[in-house]
Write an enzyme that holds these catalytic residues in place. Structure first.
Site, PDB file in Angstrom:
ATOM      1  NE  ARG A 212      -5.542  24.414  39.102  1.00  0.00           N
ATOM      2  CZ  ARG A 212      -5.237  25.648  39.516  1.00  0.00           C
ATOM      3  NH1 ARG A 212      -5.867  26.688  39.027  1.00  0.00           N
ATOM      4  NH2 ARG A 212      -4.322  25.817  40.444  1.00  0.00           N
TER       5      ARG A 212
ATOM      6  NE  ARG B  75      -1.804  26.498  45.475  1.00  0.00           N
ATOM      7  CZ  ARG B  75      -2.432  26.167  44.343  1.00  0.00           C
ATOM      8  NH1 ARG B  75      -2.807  24.919  44.153  1.00  0.00           N
ATOM      9  NH2 ARG B  75      -2.663  27.064  43.432  1.00  0.00           N
TER      10      ARG B  75
HETATM   11  P1  AMP Z   1      -0.161  30.263  40.985  1.00  0.00           P
HETATM   12  O1  AMP Z   1       0.028  29.569  39.687  1.00  0.00           O
HETATM   13  O2  AMP Z   1      -0.234  31.768  40.834  1.00  0.00           O
HETATM   14  O3  AMP Z   1      -1.300  29.693  41.799  1.00  0.00           O
HETATM   15  O4  AMP Z   1       1.171  30.005  41.850  1.00  0.00           O
HETATM   16  C1  AMP Z   1       1.555  28.708  42.226  1.00  0.00           C
HETATM   17  C2  AMP Z   1       2.542  28.774  43.378  1.00  0.00           C
HETATM   18  O5  AMP Z   1       3.689  29.555  42.975  1.00  0.00           O
HETATM   19  C3  AMP Z   1       2.026  29.475  44.621  1.00  0.00           C
HETATM   20  O6  AMP Z   1       1.298  28.601  45.472  1.00  0.00           O
HETATM   21  C4  AMP Z   1       3.341  29.945  45.265  1.00  0.00           C
HETATM   22  O7  AMP Z   1       4.015  28.858  45.887  1.00  0.00           O
HETATM   23  C5  AMP Z   1       4.168  30.350  44.060  1.00  0.00           C
HETATM   24  N1  AMP Z   1       3.975  31.781  43.708  1.00  0.00           N
HETATM   25  C6  AMP Z   1       3.455  32.274  42.541  1.00  0.00           C
HETATM   26  N2  AMP Z   1       3.430  33.616  42.571  1.00  0.00           N
HETATM   27  C7  AMP Z   1       3.925  33.989  43.786  1.00  0.00           C
HETATM   28  C8  AMP Z   1       4.131  35.237  44.429  1.00  0.00           C
HETATM   29  N3  AMP Z   1       3.801  36.398  43.845  1.00  0.00           N
HETATM   30  N4  AMP Z   1       4.679  35.222  45.678  1.00  0.00           N
HETATM   31  C9  AMP Z   1       5.020  34.076  46.302  1.00  0.00           C
HETATM   32  N5  AMP Z   1       4.829  32.857  45.748  1.00  0.00           N
HETATM   33  C10 AMP Z   1       4.285  32.805  44.498  1.00  0.00           C
END
Ligand code: AMP
Length: 214
Positions: free
Chosen positions: A127, A171
């Protein structure tokens, strides 16, 4: 339409959200994108969130709930939204229920994209992401028009700090422990629609439209 897309990291949630948005005239609400914007702008929230994100950990609810409520309170969300990456814990899902109740609206559906774990690692290591607009690409499956450049804004593409194999493992663990319980939470509410991914973007998109009755 008010929809949540659920799925493990790299399940294709982001890509499917964009495709779905091309059919629905509603905004994309991504807490991950809001956090990355804050990091790029060097805000206090961004600095705090980065510590967790770089380790593959969820950002604490007290930082997330405020930004989610603020985004959902904007006028453009009145007609609907696609939530991508929020809620990610049962506590966030209950908080979302309260936010929506306050606004007098309710969710229409929660779509869970199921992907075999072996595919997730391949996806994540290939990615590439735009640090400015958050658009994502893949080195073989979803290539930008010009190598290494974002189609939308021309910025140099990067590998996200949390897209390394090691951080990705963390993650995935966070997903299994904290986010996967949302599947049963929404099943009990009668909102869950499951789409099993065959890894073909177009097929998954069509399946999502089908379960949503679009
Ligand atoms: P994403 O782009 O949605 O995969 O988010 C990337 C990272 O942002 C995640 O691995 C978390 O560290 C943080 N993150 C995004 N949304 C949330 C959420 N709703 N709650 C907690 N951490 C979040």
């Amino acid at each position: 339409m008010k929809v949540i897309l659920l799925g493990a990291p790299a399940s294709g949630k982001g890509t499917q959200t964009k495709l779905l948005l091309s059919k629905l005239n509603v905004p994309h609400v991504s807490t991950g994108n809001i956090l990355r914007e804050n990091i790029a702008n060097g805000t206090e929230l961004g600095l705090k969130a980065k510590e967790y994100m770089d380790q593959g950990l969820l950002v604490p609810d007290e930082l997330i709930l405020g930004i989610a409520e603020e985004r959902l309170s904007r006028d453009d969300c009145k007609a609907g939204f696609v939530l991508d990456g929020f809620p990610r814990t049962i506590h966030q899902a209950k908080a979302l229920d309260e936010i929506l109740e306050k606004f007098g609206v309710h969710l229409d559906a929660v779509v869970d994209i199921e992907v075999a774990e072996s595919f997730l690692y391949n996806r994540i290591t290939g990615r590439r992401a735009c640090p400015l607009c958050g658009e994502t690409y893949h080195i073989t499956d979803l290539m930008p028009k010009v190598d290494g450049k974002c189609d939308k804004c021309g910025a140099d593409l990067i590998t996200r700090a949390d897209d390394t194999r090691e951080v990705f493992g963390k993650r995935l663990e966070e997903y299994k422990n904290l986010t996967a319980p949302l599947i049963d939470f929404y099943k009990e509410k009668g909102l869950l629609k499951t789409v099993v991914s065959n890894n073909i973007v177009e097929d998954v998109h069509n399946e999502i439209l089908k379960v949503l009755g679009i």
